[in-house]
Design a protein around this motif. Structure first.
Motif, PDB file in Angstrom:
ATOM      1  N   LEU A   8       0.829  -1.213   0.100  1.00 16.35           N
ATOM      2  CA  LEU A   8      -0.012   0.092   0.024  1.00 16.35           C
ATOM      3  C   LEU A   8       0.773   1.293  -0.016  1.00 16.35           C
ATOM      4  CD1 LEU A   8      -3.110   0.948  -0.016  1.00 16.35           C
ATOM      5  CD2 LEU A   8      -2.353   1.069   2.647  1.00 16.35           C
ATOM      6  N   THR A   9       0.524   2.163  -0.835  1.00 16.61           N
ATOM      7  CA  THR A   9       1.293   3.349  -1.129  1.00 16.61           C
ATOM      8  C   THR A   9       0.343   4.641  -0.782  1.00 16.61           C
ATOM      9  OG1 THR A   9       2.780   2.223  -2.686  1.00 16.61           O
ATOM     10  CG2 THR A   9       2.785   4.653  -2.508  1.00 16.61           C
ATOM     11  N   TYR A  10       0.643   5.372   0.057  1.00 14.38           N
ATOM     12  CA  TYR A  10      -0.099   6.731   0.106  1.00 14.38           C
ATOM     13  C   TYR A  10       0.169   7.646  -0.705  1.00 14.38           C
ATOM     14  CZ  TYR A  10      -1.638   4.955   4.401  1.00 14.38           C
ATOM     15  OH  TYR A  10      -2.269   3.770   5.605  1.00 14.38           O
ATOM     16  N   THR A  11      -0.711   8.356  -1.536  1.00 12.76           N
ATOM     17  CA  THR A  11      -0.458   9.498  -2.439  1.00 12.76           C
ATOM     18  C   THR A  11      -0.816  11.054  -1.867  1.00 12.76           C
ATOM     19  OG1 THR A  11      -2.532   9.504  -3.398  1.00 12.76           O
ATOM     20  CG2 THR A  11      -0.850   7.842  -4.322  1.00 12.76           C
ATOM     21  N   THR A  12      -1.246  11.062  -0.619  1.00  9.89           N
ATOM     22  CA  THR A  12      -1.517  12.206  -0.071  1.00  9.89           C
ATOM     23  C   THR A  12      -0.951  12.439   1.434  1.00  9.89           C
ATOM     24  OG1 THR A  12      -3.500  11.421   0.852  1.00  9.89           O
ATOM     25  CG2 THR A  12      -3.924  12.386  -1.388  1.00  9.89           C
ATOM     26  N   ALA A  13      -0.631  13.518   1.684  1.00  8.44           N
ATOM     27  CA  ALA A  13      -0.041  13.750   3.075  1.00  8.44           C
ATOM     28  C   ALA A  13      -0.804  13.265   4.411  1.00  8.44           C
ATOM     29  CB  ALA A  13       0.529  15.263   3.113  1.00  8.44           C
ATOM     30  N   ASP A  14      -2.112  13.262   4.261  1.00 12.82           N
ATOM     31  CA  ASP A  14      -3.004  12.870   5.354  1.00 12.82           C
ATOM     32  C   ASP A  14      -3.337  11.271   5.525  1.00 12.82           C
ATOM     33  OD1 ASP A  14      -4.674  12.607   3.148  1.00 12.82           O
ATOM     34  OD2 ASP A  14      -6.333  13.839   3.675  1.00 12.82           O
ATOM     35  N   GLU A  15      -2.236  10.443   4.801  1.00 15.97           N
ATOM     36  CA  GLU A  15      -2.694   8.919   4.716  1.00 15.97           C
ATOM     37  C   GLU A  15      -4.098   8.771   4.221  1.00 15.97           C
ATOM     38  OE1 GLU A  15      -1.372   7.318   8.249  1.00 15.97           O
ATOM     39  OE2 GLU A  15       0.820   7.759   7.857  1.00 15.97           O
ATOM     40  N   SER A  16      -4.601   9.042   3.340  1.00 17.53           N
ATOM     41  CA  SER A  16      -5.941   9.064   2.883  1.00 17.53           C
ATOM     42  C   SER A  16      -5.908   7.469   2.402  1.00 17.53           C
ATOM     43  CB  SER A  16      -6.565  10.080   2.057  1.00 17.53           C
ATOM     44  OG  SER A  16      -7.645   9.460   1.212  1.00 17.53           O
ATOM     45  N   ARG A  17      -6.668   6.710   2.675  1.00 19.26           N
ATOM     46  CA  ARG A  17      -7.083   5.300   2.103  1.00 19.26           C
ATOM     47  C   ARG A  17      -7.632   5.363   0.752  1.00 19.26           C
ATOM     48  NH1 ARG A  17      -6.606   1.457  -0.085  1.00 19.26           N
ATOM     49  NH2 ARG A  17      -6.658  -0.777   0.372  1.00 19.26           N
ATOM     50  N   LYS A  18      -8.621   6.267   0.512  1.00 13.81           N
ATOM     51  CA  LYS A  18      -9.234   6.453  -0.647  1.00 13.81           C
ATOM     52  C   LYS A  18      -8.609   6.746  -1.755  1.00 13.81           C
ATOM     53  CE  LYS A  18     -13.090   9.483  -2.483  1.00 13.81           C
ATOM     54  NZ  LYS A  18     -13.624  10.655  -2.318  1.00 13.81           N
ATOM     55  N   TYR A  19      -7.510   7.531  -1.554  1.00 13.66           N
ATOM     56  CA  TYR A  19      -6.558   7.976  -3.020  1.00 13.66           C
ATOM     57  C   TYR A  19      -4.970   7.276  -2.831  1.00 13.66           C
ATOM     58  CZ  TYR A  19      -9.854  12.040  -2.871  1.00 13.66           C
ATOM     59  OH  TYR A  19     -10.990  12.718  -3.082  1.00 13.66           O
ATOM     60  N   ALA A  20      -5.130   6.169  -2.057  1.00 14.09           N
ATOM     61  CA  ALA A  20      -3.751   5.285  -1.961  1.00 14.09           C
ATOM     62  C   ALA A  20      -3.780   4.390  -3.339  1.00 14.09           C
ATOM     63  CB  ALA A  20      -3.609   4.687  -0.719  1.00 14.09           C
ATOM     64  N   ILE A  21      -2.410   4.123  -3.411  1.00 11.53           N
ATOM     65  CA  ILE A  21      -2.449   3.216  -4.441  1.00 11.53           C
ATOM     66  C   ILE A  21      -2.386   1.745  -3.863  1.00 11.53           C
ATOM     67  CG2 ILE A  21      -0.760   2.204  -6.138  1.00 11.53           C
ATOM     68  CD1 ILE A  21       0.591   4.905  -6.698  1.00 11.53           C
ATOM     69  N   ASN A  22      -3.094   0.959  -4.269  1.00 10.04           N
ATOM     70  CA  ASN A  22      -3.441  -0.452  -3.820  1.00 10.04           C
ATOM     71  C   ASN A  22      -2.145  -1.340  -4.115  1.00 10.04           C
ATOM     72  OD1 ASN A  22      -5.975  -0.020  -2.643  1.00 10.04           O
ATOM     73  ND2 ASN A  22      -6.950  -0.290  -4.428  1.00 10.04           N
ATOM     74  N   PRO A  23      -1.952  -2.553  -3.315  1.00 10.55           N
ATOM     75  CA  PRO A  23      -1.017  -3.439  -3.292  1.00 10.55           C
ATOM     76  C   PRO A  23      -1.058  -3.933  -4.835  1.00 10.55           C
ATOM     77  CG  PRO A  23      -1.620  -3.552  -1.240  1.00 10.55           C
ATOM     78  CD  PRO A  23      -2.705  -2.646  -1.950  1.00 10.55           C
ATOM     79  N   TYR A  24       0.057  -4.245  -5.404  1.00  6.35           N
ATOM     80  CA  TYR A  24      -0.144  -4.929  -6.722  1.00  6.35           C
ATOM     81  C   TYR A  24       1.227  -5.972  -6.587  1.00  6.35           C
ATOM     82  CZ  TYR A  24       3.333  -1.331  -7.814  1.00  6.35           C
ATOM     83  OH  TYR A  24       4.406  -0.611  -8.020  1.00  6.35           O
ATOM     84  N   PHE A  25       0.984  -6.926  -7.519  1.00  4.18           N
ATOM     85  CA  PHE A  25       1.941  -7.982  -7.880  1.00  4.18           C
ATOM     86  C   PHE A  25       2.144  -8.320  -9.395  1.00  4.18           C
ATOM     87  CE2 PHE A  25       2.677 -12.691  -8.445  1.00  4.18           C
ATOM     88  CZ  PHE A  25       4.186 -12.613  -8.030  1.00  4.18           C
ATOM     89  N   VAL A  26       3.308  -8.254  -9.853  1.00  2.89           N
ATOM     90  CA  VAL A  26       3.726  -8.150 -11.246  1.00  2.89           C
ATOM     91  C   VAL A  26       4.728  -9.303 -11.497  1.00  2.89           C
ATOM     92  CG1 VAL A  26       4.510  -6.866 -13.277  1.00  2.89           C
ATOM     93  CG2 VAL A  26       3.175  -5.880 -11.532  1.00  2.89           C
ATOM     94  N   VAL A  27       4.755 -10.002 -12.610  1.00  2.00           N
ATOM     95  CA  VAL A  27       5.620 -10.998 -13.040  1.00  2.00           C
ATOM     96  C   VAL A  27       5.915 -10.958 -14.387  1.00  2.00           C
ATOM     97  CG1 VAL A  27       6.021 -13.554 -13.342  1.00  2.00           C
ATOM     98  CG2 VAL A  27       4.840 -12.815 -11.359  1.00  2.00           C
ATOM     99  N   ASN A  28       7.325 -10.773 -14.758  1.00  2.00           N
ATOM    100  CA  ASN A  28       7.858 -11.084 -16.010  1.00  2.00           C
ATOM    101  C   ASN A  28       8.652 -12.123 -16.374  1.00  2.00           C
ATOM    102  OD1 ASN A  28       6.932  -8.031 -16.191  1.00  2.00           O
ATOM    103  ND2 ASN A  28       9.073  -7.481 -15.367  1.00  2.00           N
ATOM    104  N   ALA A  29       8.849 -12.516 -17.446  1.00  2.00           N
ATOM    105  CA  ALA A  29       9.651 -13.794 -17.825  1.00  2.00           C
ATOM    106  C   ALA A  29      10.233 -13.627 -19.264  1.00  2.00           C
ATOM    107  CB  ALA A  29       8.760 -15.048 -17.632  1.00  2.00           C
ATOM    108  N   GLY A  30      11.309 -14.421 -19.513  1.00  2.00           N
ATOM    109  CA  GLY A  30      12.002 -14.336 -20.728  1.00  2.00           C
ATOM    110  C   GLY A  30      12.804 -15.679 -20.899  1.00  2.00           C
ATOM    111  N   ALA A  31      13.113 -15.883 -22.160  1.00  2.00           N
ATOM    112  CA  ALA A  31      13.958 -16.915 -22.348  1.00  2.00           C
ATOM    113  C   ALA A  31      14.786 -16.741 -23.691  1.00  2.00           C
ATOM    114  CB  ALA A  31      13.288 -18.251 -22.850  1.00  2.00           C
ATOM    115  N   SER A  32      16.021 -17.256 -24.031  1.00  3.57           N
ATOM    116  CA  SER A  32      16.954 -17.030 -24.971  1.00  3.57           C
ATOM    117  C   SER A  32      17.535 -18.159 -25.521  1.00  3.57           C
ATOM    118  CB  SER A  32      17.572 -15.652 -24.598  1.00  3.57           C
ATOM    119  OG  SER A  32      18.782 -16.019 -23.937  1.00  3.57           O
TER     120      SER A  32
END
Length: 609
Positions: A543-567
């Motif tokens: 969770l990442t706050y985007t306002t100085a008052d720690e507003s949960r409404k405007y916070a960036i929610n947790p996320y999970f990303v996966v990349n992969a490659g082959a050569s």
């Protein structure tokens, strides 16, 4: 000799004959940042090779996001991007090119996506303060973009071409030639992307997201004698990025940047004495277009002339004195900013004493005084100690005082610049515990930092924003990394996983700073078998706050990303590969309202000569 082998030689300081042997053992590789090998003796530094950088080849932001402890906030793929170390800001991160600080004289920071990605031999990421060596801005950490030059390897060349989603194309070529006295290396890169991706479930279209850039790098070195080497490294970078808009008929804007960097070095090595004298010139030009096809709305040119001398004297094999002197002449010329032909002289003198009383204990103490024209600068210091208890455990301790002096915008922007600003200062300490068992290495680094006189731009009663020394910040947390590496038969397996906890608060409000996630977890897995290479990357951001008052409404929610490659590499010359980014098809943001791409693809081919 590879860089890894050179570092092994350098880090063998426990041997009494180390200081006399290093000049002859590493002379097959010239490294422009001569301080970095000393920094690694006492500080944790993460090294990314050119192959690691290629895994996230579209921009520097992706490399740092997936392969370093840095949090990157990016206004959509390829747009304005800034880093955050240990809960600090972009102004408290130093970008260092071959040992030279290259933060913007106007902004006091580096725009990650307007710094060239290709053409480096390695990238190194150092968490924690380093102002005694690397100057203003090295408070939260520093990002090092390094080149080296080899000798006695003959001719080598590489051509790399890649195409991917959103009409993204990249072409890269490099070549080198060297013998026992002369070394030359050059590279060129061109990257372009229409960058017109969609995130349908969020009703988001990255309109006007096109970006493209060109980079040229040239380096050469000549051994005048056994003790004297003269070297030159230069870079030219030209970039354009359009700024995304939210409405189809919105006003389209763009930003253009041109960078020139040139560094001339003379290195002398003889028995107990070594000296590295560098002169450098850096120039940054930028233009902002409020209407994309109209004349520029604002812009500026910053020029920096640098002379830096690094002197080492080995008093006895166990005791090393290092004196670093630097002088800069800064010039800034703004357009539509009120900054008109401003000049500033900046000087510094630093002394470091390194002591190795035994094969298990080592110490480093440093002190530095900066002389910034019209600004009173604090006395800086650093202390580091390392103790190798046994084969499976060692620990290191670092304490330092660091600073950042005001940028040209902070001082001279009209309206809002403030000539009475004081430098930001920080006190910090961290302790790293390293444990080894079988093929595993675990590093745990708790840290604490306090920043005073933080410079912030705030609204005034007169209706405009102005720069003030206001905020005090307290930051503490934990950085950890688990490494596993195993080779058997023709199999090679490597895992690097990290967890970061960051609590960074405004001392007055006791609230978490904006765009500082509490938790970040990343993992990079590489597997190689004969001609086949496979990798996977995973990133969890809390969770990442985007306002100085720690507003949960405007916070960036947790996320999970996966990349992969082959050569696959055929006949040791031809490599064919493919990547899939965001396999999980996650809809995520690093800056509020600007979504990053969902699942996307690229294919590439490389020819080695």
């Amino acid at each position: 000799m590879s860089l890894k082998k050179a570092f092994v030689v350098v880090s063998g300081f426990f041997s009494l004959n180390f200081y006399f042997g290093q000049e002859t053992q590493i002379d097959t590789l010239y490294i422009f940042d001569t301080q970095m090998k000393k920094v690694k003796l006492f500080h944790e530094v993460q090294t990314l090779s050119a192959a690691d950088i290629q895994k996230n080849a579209s921009n520097l932001s992706e490399v740092l996001r997936f392969q370093s402890p840095v949090y990157i906030k990016e206004n959509g793929r390829g747009a304005v991007s800034s880093p955050s170390f240990r809960g600090t800001t972009a102004q408290q991160t130093a970008f260092v090119w071959n040992g030279i600080n290259i933060n913007s004289l106007f902004l006091g920071q580096g725009d990650v996506n307007n710094i060239a990605l290709s053409g480096y031999d390695q990238m190194e990421v150092k968490s924690g303060g380093g102002s005694v060596i690397y100057g203003s801005g090295a408070i939260g950490g520093s990002i090092h973009l390094n080149n080296d030059l080899s000798f006695n390897k003959g001719f080598n060349a590489q051509i790399h071409s890649e195409g991917g989603s959103f009409s993204t194309y990249q072409n890269f070529a490099k070549g080198s030639f060297n013998n026992d006295k002369f070394s030359f290396k050059a590279s060129a890169n061109y990257l372009i992307s229409e960058n017109n991706y969609k995130v349908e479930e969020k009703n988001y279209i990255n309109r006007n997201g096109k970006f493209f850039n060109t980079t040229f790098n040239i380096g050469t070195s000549y051994k005048v004698s056994q003790q004297n080497t003269v070297s030159w490294q230069s870079q030219w970078f030209d970039a354009t990025q359009n700024y995304p808009i939210f409405e189809e008929n919105g006003n389209k804007t763009k930003y253009e940047a041109q960078t020139v960097r040139s560094l001339l070095a003379w290195d002398f090595n003889h028995k107990k004495i070594s000296n590295s004298l560098k002169t450098a010139y850096t120039e940054d030009n930028f233009q902002y277009f409020g209407i994309i096809n109209a004349p520029k709305t604002s812009g500026g040119t910053a020029k920096n002339y640098i002379v830096k001398n690094d002197f080492n004297y080995f008093i006895v094999p166990q005791l090393n004195l290092n004196v670093i002197g630097e002088f800069q002449h800064n010039i800034g010329e703004g357009y539509q900013s009120g900054i008109s032909n401003v000049h500033r002289n900046v000087g510094s003198v630093a002394g470091l004493l390194r002591y190795f009383p035994s094969s298990k204990i080592s110490f480093e103490a440093g002190i530095k005084q900066d002389f910034v024209e019209d600004i009173k600068s604090p006395l800086l210091y650093s202390f580091s100690g390392k103790w190798k208890a046994n084969r499976w455990y060692q620990m290191s301790l670092n304490v330092s005082k660091n600073f950042r002096f005001p940028s040209f915008n902070d001082l001279y922007w009209e309206q809002g610049g403030n000539l009475n600003l004081k430098p930001e200062t920080s006190l910090q300490t961290d302790m790293t515990h390293e444990l080894k068992a079988f093929d595993f290495t675990l590093k745990i680094s708790p840290y604490y930092m306090k920043i005073d006189q933080m410079i912030r731009w705030l609204p005034t009663p007169m209706g405009y924003w102005s720069a003030f020394n206001t905020q005090k910040v307290e930051s503490y947390g934990l950085e950890s990394q688990l490494t596993y590496q195993k080779k058997f038969n023709h199999h090679n397996l490597r895992l690097i996983a990290g967890y970061i906890y960051t609590k960074s608060t405004d001392v007055e409000t006791q609230r978490q700073l904006m765009y500082v996630p509490l938790h970040k977890i990343s993992a990079n897995l590489d597997y190689a078998y004969r001609f086949l290479n496979i990798y996977a990357q995973g990133l969890y951001n809390g969770l990442t706050y985007t306002t100085a008052d720690e507003s949960r409404k405007y916070a960036i929610n947790p996320y999970f990303v996966v990349n992969a490659g082959a050569s696959a590499t055929l006949t040791k010359k031809y490599t064919l590969g493919a990547r899939v980014n965001n396999i999980t098809n996650t809809a995520y943001q690093t800056v509020a309202y600007y979504y990053m791409p969902q699942r996307n693809y690229s294919i590439y081919a490389t020819i080695n000569f």
